[in-house]
Design a protein around this motif. Structure first.
Motif, PDB file in Angstrom:
ATOM      1  N   VAL A 294       2.684 -17.920  -5.924  1.00 17.77           N
ATOM      2  CA  VAL A 294       3.122 -16.829  -6.123  1.00 17.77           C
ATOM      3  C   VAL A 294       4.473 -17.001  -6.597  1.00 17.77           C
ATOM      4  O   VAL A 294       5.581 -17.920  -5.966  1.00 17.77           O
ATOM      5  CB  VAL A 294       3.660 -15.884  -5.056  1.00 17.77           C
ATOM      6  N   ILE A 295       4.659 -16.503  -8.144  1.00 16.91           N
ATOM      7  CA  ILE A 295       6.651 -17.061  -8.057  1.00 16.91           C
ATOM      8  C   ILE A 295       6.725 -16.264  -8.753  1.00 16.91           C
ATOM      9  O   ILE A 295       6.305 -14.799  -9.108  1.00 16.91           O
ATOM     10  CB  ILE A 295       6.047 -18.078  -9.777  1.00 16.91           C
ATOM     11  N   LEU A 296       8.104 -15.566  -8.313  1.00 17.91           N
ATOM     12  CA  LEU A 296       8.972 -14.390  -7.970  1.00 17.91           C
ATOM     13  C   LEU A 296      10.077 -15.060  -9.703  1.00 17.91           C
ATOM     14  O   LEU A 296      10.395 -15.596  -9.827  1.00 17.91           O
ATOM     15  CB  LEU A 296       9.520 -13.918  -7.135  1.00 17.91           C
ATOM     16  N   SER A 297       9.368 -13.759 -11.357  1.00 14.57           N
ATOM     17  CA  SER A 297      10.198 -13.899 -11.466  1.00 14.57           C
ATOM     18  C   SER A 297      11.488 -12.990 -11.889  1.00 14.57           C
ATOM     19  O   SER A 297      11.490 -11.756 -11.822  1.00 14.57           O
ATOM     20  CB  SER A 297       9.345 -13.314 -13.299  1.00 14.57           C
ATOM     21  N   LEU A 298      12.587 -14.446 -12.313  1.00 10.93           N
ATOM     22  CA  LEU A 298      13.993 -12.878 -12.800  1.00 10.93           C
ATOM     23  C   LEU A 298      14.116 -13.357 -13.700  1.00 10.93           C
ATOM     24  O   LEU A 298      14.416 -14.102 -14.419  1.00 10.93           O
ATOM     25  CB  LEU A 298      15.179 -13.494 -11.368  1.00 10.93           C
ATOM     26  N   LEU A 299      14.998 -12.232 -14.245  1.00 13.05           N
ATOM     27  CA  LEU A 299      15.425 -11.460 -15.676  1.00 13.05           C
ATOM     28  C   LEU A 299      17.405 -12.017 -15.557  1.00 13.05           C
ATOM     29  O   LEU A 299      17.979 -11.268 -14.726  1.00 13.05           O
ATOM     30  CB  LEU A 299      15.231 -11.141 -16.365  1.00 13.05           C
ATOM     31  N   ARG A 300      17.810 -13.069 -15.875  1.00 18.53           N
ATOM     32  CA  ARG A 300      19.466 -12.969 -15.637  1.00 18.53           C
ATOM     33  C   ARG A 300      20.125 -11.130 -16.743  1.00 18.53           C
ATOM     34  O   ARG A 300      20.401 -11.038 -17.548  1.00 18.53           O
ATOM     35  CB  ARG A 300      19.820 -14.120 -16.864  1.00 18.53           C
ATOM     36  N   ASP A 301      20.831 -11.298 -15.303  1.00 16.18           N
ATOM     37  CA  ASP A 301      22.038 -10.065 -15.795  1.00 16.18           C
ATOM     38  C   ASP A 301      21.302  -8.397 -15.908  1.00 16.18           C
ATOM     39  O   ASP A 301      21.765  -7.424 -16.048  1.00 16.18           O
ATOM     40  CB  ASP A 301      22.634  -9.920 -17.240  1.00 16.18           C
ATOM     41  N   VAL A 302      19.687  -8.646 -15.500  1.00 17.19           N
ATOM     42  CA  VAL A 302      19.190  -7.259 -15.006  1.00 17.19           C
ATOM     43  C   VAL A 302      18.699  -7.258 -13.723  1.00 17.19           C
ATOM     44  O   VAL A 302      18.576  -6.591 -12.760  1.00 17.19           O
ATOM     45  CB  VAL A 302      17.513  -7.922 -15.973  1.00 17.19           C
ATOM     46  N   SER A 303      18.019  -8.699 -12.959  1.00 19.11           N
ATOM     47  CA  SER A 303      17.329  -8.332 -11.204  1.00 19.11           C
ATOM     48  C   SER A 303      18.487  -8.387 -11.159  1.00 19.11           C
ATOM     49  O   SER A 303      19.293  -8.611 -11.208  1.00 19.11           O
ATOM     50  CB  SER A 303      16.748  -9.498 -11.696  1.00 19.11           C
ATOM     51  N   ARG A 304      17.709  -7.958  -9.751  1.00 19.37           N
ATOM     52  CA  ARG A 304      19.372  -6.843  -8.999  1.00 19.37           C
ATOM     53  C   ARG A 304      19.073  -7.246  -7.674  1.00 19.37           C
ATOM     54  O   ARG A 304      18.122  -8.006  -7.314  1.00 19.37           O
ATOM     55  CB  ARG A 304      19.265  -5.519  -8.892  1.00 19.37           C
ATOM     56  N   LEU A 305      19.937  -7.315  -6.803  1.00 18.93           N
ATOM     57  CA  LEU A 305      19.604  -8.087  -4.843  1.00 18.93           C
ATOM     58  C   LEU A 305      18.473  -7.027  -4.289  1.00 18.93           C
ATOM     59  O   LEU A 305      17.740  -8.543  -3.946  1.00 18.93           O
ATOM     60  CB  LEU A 305      21.388  -8.205  -4.853  1.00 18.93           C
TER      61      LEU A 305
END
Length: 332
Positions: free
Chosen positions: A264-275
């Motif tokens: 499984v890969i977790l996709s994060l988006l710059r300046d959108v995804s939060r901690l």
């Protein structure tokens, strides 16, 4: 004129006052209030950013979470999204090509190639045959990452690859590839069509299984036994299977899909995804025993990627020396 009295009569000699006749404290207070109101929006914006804890680069992820960082993916274009949408509308309806390869996407392509090499040639962080790509909420670039990774695996290594759209709540892959969505994952899971009949061929080594039309409850269509049977069929027929899933915090069936995946890969988006949502997602996956490889940060601007990883002239193969000779003929 001498007969008239003096127009100005002196009553007494003026003296310098020891204290101001009017208080100046009120004026100072008004100035401070106005200054505070001027900086209030900026202060609120800064405070909101600290509270949201958005990820801006891979360093911010590494410093706040114990999560493997698989790589970065540069954004497709610096042009406004409205211009990109107009360009897609003008494209031919029968053209089923990967658009970033034809539209100034050299840096984007290079970033995806680097990710593909890490995931296929690494010693520890290597993807399995069935890899699910998920995100905490919508807008995490999971659909784009699934598309990029599937195409890159099929085109660069000539592996038979299946891109499966299991986001049956809000599917997008059929729209991206301009496919018929009347048959797909939903019909295959319910036994209405065979698994092979639900796929559509994009290229010699790339097939796509769209989500299909799903009018019933989503959980009734996604059961562990059906998902396991679908993945077993895909493992036998394809070298790699990339699964686009629904956002984890909106769709509980994503956990079932992730549980039966090989990685499984977790996709994060710059300046959108939060901690905080990302921490909750990782904890949920670890509790269920999902084989989480790590995360991929998308949305890096081409200029930032070029600055950190190299000159864009080499990506395009157009770098020449001062004597107009190819760069490979110049001694390093």
């Amino acid at each position: 004129e001498g007969r008239y009295a003096a127009p100005v009569t002196s009553l007494r000699r003026a003296t310098k006052p020891k204290y101001p006749l009017e208080s100046i404290y009120l004026t100072k207070n008004n100035a401070l209030v106005l200054l505070g109101l001027a900086f209030l929006p900026v202060s609120l914006a800064i405070g909101l950013e600290f509270k949201l804890n958005r990820f801006t680069n891979i360093q911010s992820i590494a410093s706040k979470m114990k999560l493997n960082i698989l790589g970065e993916v540069a954004s497709l274009s610096d042009r406004p999204q409205q211009e990109v949408n107009k360009a897609e509308e003008r494209a031919s309806g029968s053209e089923k090509t990967y658009r970033s390869y034809t539209y100034a996407g050299d840096i984007h392509r290079q970033s995806v190639d680097n990710l593909r090499i890490r995931l296929t040639l690494g010693d520890q962080l290597t993807i399995g045959k069935v890899t699910s790509v998920l995100s905490s909420f919508e807008g995490g670039a999971k659909t784009t990452l699934s598309r990029d990774l599937a195409y890159c695996l099929s085109a660069s290594q000539q592996h038979r690859t299946l891109l499966m759209d299991m986001d049956m709540r809000c599917p997008d892959q059929h729209r991206i590839w301009q496919l018929d969505n009347r048959r797909g994952v939903s019909q295959a899971l319910r036994g209405e069509v065979a698994f092979g009949d639900a796929t559509q061929t994009i290229a010699k080594t790339l097939d796509v299984m769209p989500a299909g039309r799903n009018d019933s409850m989503h959980l009734s269509a996604v059961t562990p036994s059906q998902v396991d049977a679908l993945f077993d069929w895909a493992r036998e027929k394809y070298d790699y299977v990339i699964v686009d899933t629904a956002p984890l915090h909106y769709a509980s069936e994503t956990l079932v899909i992730a549980k039966y995946s090989d990685s499984v890969i977790l996709s994060l988006l710059r300046d959108v995804s939060r901690l905080e949502p990302t921490k909750n997602t990782v904890n949920t996956l670890q509790t269920v025993g999902v084989p989480l490889l790590g995360c991929v940060l998308s949305g890096i601007t081409p200029l930032q990627y070029q600055y950190r990883y190299g000159n864009s002239y080499y990506y395009r193969g157009t770098h020449y020396s001062a004597n107009n000779e190819p760069a490979d003929s110049v001694n390093a």
